[in-house]
Design a protein around this motif. Structure first.
Motif, PDB file in Angstrom:
ATOM      1  N   LYS A  22       0.829  -1.206   0.000  1.00  0.00           N
ATOM      2  CA  LYS A  22       0.000   0.000   0.000  1.00  0.00           C
ATOM      3  C   LYS A  22       0.866   1.259   0.000  1.00  0.00           C
ATOM      4  N   ALA A  23       1.906   1.283   0.841  1.00  0.00           N
ATOM      5  CA  ALA A  23       2.776   2.459   0.915  1.00  0.00           C
ATOM      6  C   ALA A  23       3.480   2.715  -0.417  1.00  0.00           C
ATOM      7  N   ARG A  24       3.916   1.645  -1.061  1.00  0.00           N
ATOM      8  CA  ARG A  24       4.617   1.827  -2.341  1.00  0.00           C
ATOM      9  C   ARG A  24       3.656   2.248  -3.451  1.00  0.00           C
TER      10      ARG A  24
ATOM     11  N   ARG B 298       1.641   6.941  -6.613  1.00  0.00           N
ATOM     12  CA  ARG B 298       0.380   7.659  -6.874  1.00  0.00           C
ATOM     13  C   ARG B 298      -0.608   6.797  -7.661  1.00  0.00           C
TER      14      ARG B 298
ATOM     15  N   ASP C  70       1.079   4.120  -2.924  1.00  0.00           N
ATOM     16  CA  ASP C  70       0.870   5.540  -2.638  1.00  0.00           C
ATOM     17  C   ASP C  70       2.033   6.374  -3.176  1.00  0.00           C
ATOM     18  N   GLN C  71       3.251   5.876  -3.012  1.00  0.00           N
ATOM     19  CA  GLN C  71       4.419   6.588  -3.527  1.00  0.00           C
ATOM     20  C   GLN C  71       4.363   6.719  -5.042  1.00  0.00           C
TER      21      GLN C  71
ATOM     22  N   PRO D 182      -3.897   4.691  -7.090  1.00  0.00           N
ATOM     23  CA  PRO D 182      -4.968   4.519  -6.091  1.00  0.00           C
ATOM     24  C   PRO D 182      -5.167   3.049  -5.726  1.00  0.00           C
ATOM     25  N   SER D 183      -5.475   2.806  -4.471  1.00  0.00           N
ATOM     26  CA  SER D 183      -5.774   1.455  -4.009  1.00  0.00           C
ATOM     27  C   SER D 183      -6.619   1.558  -2.744  1.00  0.00           C
ATOM     28  N   ARG D 184      -7.259   0.460  -2.402  1.00  0.00           N
ATOM     29  CA  ARG D 184      -8.062   0.382  -1.178  1.00  0.00           C
ATOM     30  C   ARG D 184      -7.440  -0.666  -0.277  1.00  0.00           C
TER      31      ARG D 184
END
Length: 369
Positions: free
Chosen positions: A313-315, A320, A317-318, A322-324
């Protein structure tokens, strides 16, 4: 290299011993009655895309729930594919349907889907292909083990998907095709979505072993290769006996059989790195894909799948993308029967949460296609 393999065995044995100390929490299911001859109402399947149907081997649980058996040059032996049709499939002959591929966990079978009723949805076709007791949804490096030919990724992505599209009324595009898996299958789902973004527009990984950068996840793979039965096996399959323990991962194989050496020595583990779903280069391929991650935090196994899922998830986000991410922790926020562990007591309600969202995404794809 021999000493490395012995060390791998020791690592796997240590993890499996730890994993086996607590009670298993697998869901118990009662197998549905099987009819040996398919009723005429079932869709007719024809050989193709390298798959050959085994005559007389169809298992029928209902008019919308049946299992076919096929052979392929990509795998030794015969292999089952369970199909769940929406209730309106026969009554609406002009309608095409989205498809979700469900990948079972280690030590599991296609019948594990019975523990997740939400996957038998009236809004989509669900296909559950055999993934082997320890196939890890990969084309194995070693094809001469006791298991023989083991090209699972090729079987699923190059044979099963086009075979289903050829034999059922599907909407054959990525916007209407999902891959969902749990535990070992959670790895497979994310890996397939990365390797074949042209096929899958939606992916969900539940308690997945999705970071091969973690020694604990690598050890879990080794445990399956060496047939060391532990919690990953005990709780990742639904057993009709109610004992909560699967019978193991099949014949023992070389510890390097699937992905090669797991040790980061002079690049010996390069295959592990190349197929690591958590690698940034692989995650970047998920741009434009609908991504969902679920995990609990309790017990030895989900303690590590929580870490792996948070890393992914963090990667994302890095990048950019989108994920849940649903970390249901001890399970209290998800469902009364979920204790946050590695079992269908949590996966079934997680899928009940996910399937309506997936159905809405499929419907959105209808409006944009």
């Amino acid at each position: 290299m021999k000493s490395l393999r012995l060390s791998a065995a020791g690592t796997a044995l240590t993890l499996a011993a730890l994993a086996g100390t607590g009670p298993a929490a697998a869901a118990s299911t009662t197998a549905a009655p099987v009819v040996t001859a398919a009723p005429s109402a079932l869709p007719a399947f024809a050989d193709g895309h390298g798959l050959i149907l085994v005559p007389g081997a169809t298992e029928v649980h209902s008019a919308t729930d049946f299992t076919i058996t096929v052979t392929t040059g990509q795998l030794s032996g015969s292999h089952r594919i369970r199909v769940l049709l929406p209730g309106g499939y026969a009554a609406e002959p002009g309608r095409r349907w989205p498809v979700t591929y469900f990948l079972h966990g280690g030590g599991g079978t296609v019948d594990d889907v019975a523990a997740a009723p939400a996957l038998h949805s009236d809004s989509m076709i669900t296909v559950v292909p055999d993934g082997g007791l320890k196939g890890w949804y990969a084309d194995w490096l070693m094809q001469n083990t006791a298991l023989g030919a083991a090209n699972w990724q090729t079987f699923h992505t190059q044979q099963v998907v086009p075979f289903i599209d050829a034999n059922l009324r599907t909407v054959p595009d990525r916007s209407h095709r999902a891959v969902v898996g749990l535990s070992m299958g959670g790895y497979g789902a994310l890996r397939y979505a990365e390797a074949r973004p042209d096929l899958f527009g939606h992916v969900a990984s539940l308690s997945g072993g999705i970071d091969f950068g973690m020694a604990e996840i690598r050890a879990a793979v080794l445990a399956t290769e060496l047939n060391v039965t532990g919690a990953w096996c005990a709780a990742s399959t639904s057993t009709p006996s109610g004992t909560g323990r699967c019978t193991g991962y099949g014949p023992s194989t070389d510890s390097d059989a699937i992905f090669g050496s797991p040790y980061p020595v002079f690049g010996a583990d390069h295959v592990w790195n190349e197929v690591n779903p958590a690698a940034g280069t692989n995650l970047a391929r998920l741009a434009g894909t609908d991504i969902t991650l679920y995990t609990g935090s309790q017990g030895l196994v989900d303690h590590y799948t929580e870490i792996a899922s948070a890393t992914v998830k963090a990667r994302l986000d890095q990048l950019r993308i989108p994920s849940r991410f649903v970390d249901y922790g001890n399970g209290s926020s998800l469902a009364p029967g979920c204790d946050g562990g590695h079992d269908y007591g949590c996966w079934a309600p997680a899928l009940a949460d996910y399937v309506p969202r997936l159905s809405a995404a499929f419907a959105a794809g209808d409006r944009t296609s």
